[in-house]
Design an enzyme around this catalytic site. Structure first.
Site, PDB file in Angstrom:
ATOM      1  N   ARG A 279      41.668  24.444  58.742  1.00 34.03           N
ATOM      2  CA  ARG A 279      42.744  24.641  57.770  1.00 34.03           C
ATOM      3  C   ARG A 279      43.053  26.126  57.717  1.00 34.03           C
ATOM      4  NH1 ARG A 279      40.374  23.048  53.671  1.00 34.03           N
ATOM      5  NH2 ARG A 279      39.736  25.147  53.140  1.00 34.03           N
ATOM      6  N   HIS A 283      41.840  26.987  50.616  1.00 31.96           N
ATOM      7  CA  HIS A 283      41.349  25.664  50.181  1.00 31.96           C
ATOM      8  C   HIS A 283      42.335  25.047  49.180  1.00 31.96           C
ATOM      9  CE1 HIS A 283      38.702  22.557  48.665  1.00 31.96           C
ATOM     10  NE2 HIS A 283      38.907  23.021  47.459  1.00 31.96           N
ATOM     11  N   TYR A 292      35.677  35.291  51.957  1.00 31.20           N
ATOM     12  CA  TYR A 292      34.499  34.753  52.645  1.00 31.20           C
ATOM     13  C   TYR A 292      34.700  34.450  54.126  1.00 31.20           C
ATOM     14  CZ  TYR A 292      36.941  30.444  51.247  1.00 31.20           C
ATOM     15  OH  TYR A 292      37.889  29.486  51.048  1.00 31.20           O
TER      16      TYR A 292
HETATM   17  C1  LIG Z   1      31.403  15.355  43.606  1.00 32.48           C
HETATM   18  C2  LIG Z   1      32.103  16.681  43.703  1.00 32.48           C
HETATM   19  N1  LIG Z   1      31.382  17.813  43.869  1.00 32.48           N
HETATM   20  C3  LIG Z   1      32.009  19.010  43.951  1.00 32.48           C
HETATM   21  C4  LIG Z   1      33.369  19.088  43.861  1.00 32.48           C
HETATM   22  C5  LIG Z   1      34.062  20.449  43.938  1.00 32.48           C
HETATM   23  N2  LIG Z   1      34.768  20.586  45.228  1.00 32.48           N
HETATM   24  C6  LIG Z   1      36.088  20.336  45.326  1.00 32.48           C
HETATM   25  S1  LIG Z   1      36.646  20.531  46.889  1.00 32.48           S
HETATM   26  C7  LIG Z   1      35.116  20.976  47.464  1.00 32.48           C
HETATM   27  C8  LIG Z   1      34.901  21.288  48.921  1.00 32.48           C
HETATM   28  C9  LIG Z   1      35.307  20.139  49.792  1.00 32.48           C
HETATM   29  O1  LIG Z   1      35.213  20.459  51.154  1.00 32.48           O
HETATM   30  P1  LIG Z   1      35.557  19.429  52.271  1.00 32.48           P
HETATM   31  O2  LIG Z   1      34.951  18.100  51.973  1.00 32.48           O
HETATM   32  O3  LIG Z   1      35.188  20.040  53.573  1.00 32.48           O
HETATM   33  O4  LIG Z   1      37.125  19.195  52.186  1.00 32.48           O
HETATM   34  P2  LIG Z   1      38.326  20.252  52.289  1.00 32.48           P
HETATM   35  O5  LIG Z   1      38.701  20.588  50.876  1.00 32.48           O
HETATM   36  O6  LIG Z   1      37.858  21.405  53.088  1.00 32.48           O
HETATM   37  O7  LIG Z   1      39.437  19.523  52.949  1.00 32.48           O
HETATM   38  C10 LIG Z   1      34.191  20.985  46.419  1.00 32.48           C
HETATM   39  C11 LIG Z   1      32.763  21.335  46.566  1.00 32.48           C
HETATM   40  C12 LIG Z   1      34.094  17.879  43.683  1.00 32.48           C
HETATM   41  N3  LIG Z   1      35.430  17.853  43.610  1.00 32.48           N
HETATM   42  N4  LIG Z   1      33.442  16.688  43.624  1.00 32.48           N
END
Ligand SMILES: Cc1ncc(C[n+]2csc(CCOP(=O)(O)OP(=O)(O)O)c2C)c(N)n1
Length: 390
Positions: A279, A283, A292
């Site tokens: 991406r 985020h 980072y």
């Molecule tokens: C159960 C839970 N834990 C933590 C979060 C906080 N959170 C939101 S997005 C994210 C990172 C997600 O990364 P990824 O799965 O790689 O998806 P991306 O956003 O990079 O597409 C986190 C930790 C959440 N939404 N739900």
């Protein structure tokens, strides 16, 4: 793991990648690629036939869809910056992973997305402005999931993978030939829900495709910290196929997803697809990736841009010329203007609506809470009047 392998507070990405990638390079999965970065086609005995039906018109269609969702994404970012959306999760760079896989699905397949699957939504025929309702705060959903077999966005990471497996088990029991597709990210793959859903899917040999978009970052945590082995290799631990595909190659993603859907549809059970992508944007609009990650990394991935790659092929094979690209640009601008107008016209529901949505039938506890809330809101009336008279 020795302490020397732990990430240090001095964040050096190269050092981190080296120390956290302990798997034997010989175990690295082959990455399926049908369209190379330079825009030339590649032979692939296993997956090539699953892209053989893509004629000039279909390839132009894939480009158009990728272009439109990128344009939509740009408009959503602009709307957020102008205060019209609370926040927005951009998809820049993930267009091929989403358009390639979404266009492989049949109408009776059912998608369980995370919160960034705007491209998949486009392939399902959703009104794009509906995706913005949640982010404008006027709805906690935005569309009827049953209309296009596209579930509501899920903000709790990985929760939808359990729903996807439950749905797949239902399809099995009803004797339907649909496939359930769970989209999630590399970060979500660390959640317990993903592992539980994979165990269940494997045990029941359910018709589900797990589609992981490895965009390399879970906010500020790189994939190397999330997994000691390539994500697609995890599937063998559950006992089903795992495929790593070049997620910036729309043709390969389409072919691999068709293969996986056919596998699941024919009763052979689940498949994990790891779309290896990146991406290029933040985020969410609330995040600053310069804190980072290195700009050199972003630049390296910009060279692999999925749209540029397909454009190179379309031009070099005389499948599309300037007039096509100009037409798509105009179409994108018109779509963006329409989305903007629709968003600006969206107004929020009355607060009482949230209370009405809790249960299908009236409930005394909800009625009590609503009464308390209305009294609380009424308490501001005097202050508002005083403010106006000042
Ligand atoms: C159960 C839970 N834990 C933590 C979060 C906080 N959170 C939101 S997005 C994210 C990172 C997600 O990364 P990824 O799965 O790689 O998806 P991306 O956003 O990079 O597409 C986190 C930790 C959440 N939404 N739900």
């Amino acid at each position: 793991m020795g302490a020397e392998h732990l990430p240090t507070s001095e964040f050096d990405i190269e050092e981190l990648e080296q120390s956290m990638t302990s798997s034997d390079p010989a175990d690295a999965p082959e990455m399926v690629q049908l369209l190379a970065s330079d825009g030339t086609l590649r032979e692939d005995v296993q997956y090539g036939p699953y892209a053989a039906h893509l004629d000039g018109e279909a390839l132009r269609g894939l480009y158009r869809d990728m272009f439109l969702v990128r344009r939509f994404d740009q408009e959503a970012v602009a709307l957020q910056r102008q205060g019209q959306l609370v926040m927005w999760p951009p998809l820049l760079g993930q267009e091929a992973a989403q358009i390639g896989s979404g266009t492989a699905l049949q109408a009776n397949d059912y998608v369980f997305p995370t919160y960034r699957e705007h491209g998949v939504a486009l392939t399902r025929g959703l009104e794009l402005s509906a995706l913005l309702k949640l982010f404008r705060g006027v709805s906690s959903g935005g569309w009827d999931p049953r209309e296009k077999n596209f579930h509501l966005y899920t903000l709790v990471l990985a929760a939808q993978t359990l729903h996807a497996v439950g749905y797949a088990m239902g399809l099995q029991r009803d004797g339907e030939d649909g496939v359930s597709v769970a989209y999630f990210g590399d970060g979500a793959s660390s959640e317990g829900d993903v592992h539980e859903s994979m165990v269940f899917a494997a045990s029941n040999q359910s018709p589900v495709v797990f589609f992981c978009q490895n965009n390399h970052w879970a906010i500020s945590v790189p994939t190397e910290v999330q997994s000691r082995i390539p994500l697609s290799n995890r599937a063998s631990g559950y006992g089903f196929p795992g495929i790593r595909v070049d997620g910036n190659d729309v043709v390969a993603v389409h072919a691999v997803t068709r293969w996986a859907l056919e596998h699941a549809r024919s009763g052979l059970g689940p498949v994990l697809i790891e779309a290896f992508t990146y991406r290029m944007s933040a985020h969410t609009t609330a995040d600053d990736p310069t804190k980072y990650r290195l700009s050199a990394e972003e630049d390296a991935w910009r060279d692999k841009d999925p749209l540029k790659r397909l454009e190179r092929y379309l031009r070099s094979s005389n499948t599309a010329d300037d007039s096509f690209f100009e037409e798509v640009t105009v179409q994108g601008d018109e779509m963006a203007a329409k989305v903007r107008a629709e968003v600006l016209a969206m107004t929020g529901p009355e607060m009482v609506q949230s209370f009405n949505n809790v249960y299908a039938d009236p409930h005394p506890l909800v009625a009590e809470e609503l009464a308390w809330h209305l009294e609380y809101e009424a308490g501001f009336a005097d202050a508002d009047e005083a403010g106006e008279s000042n």
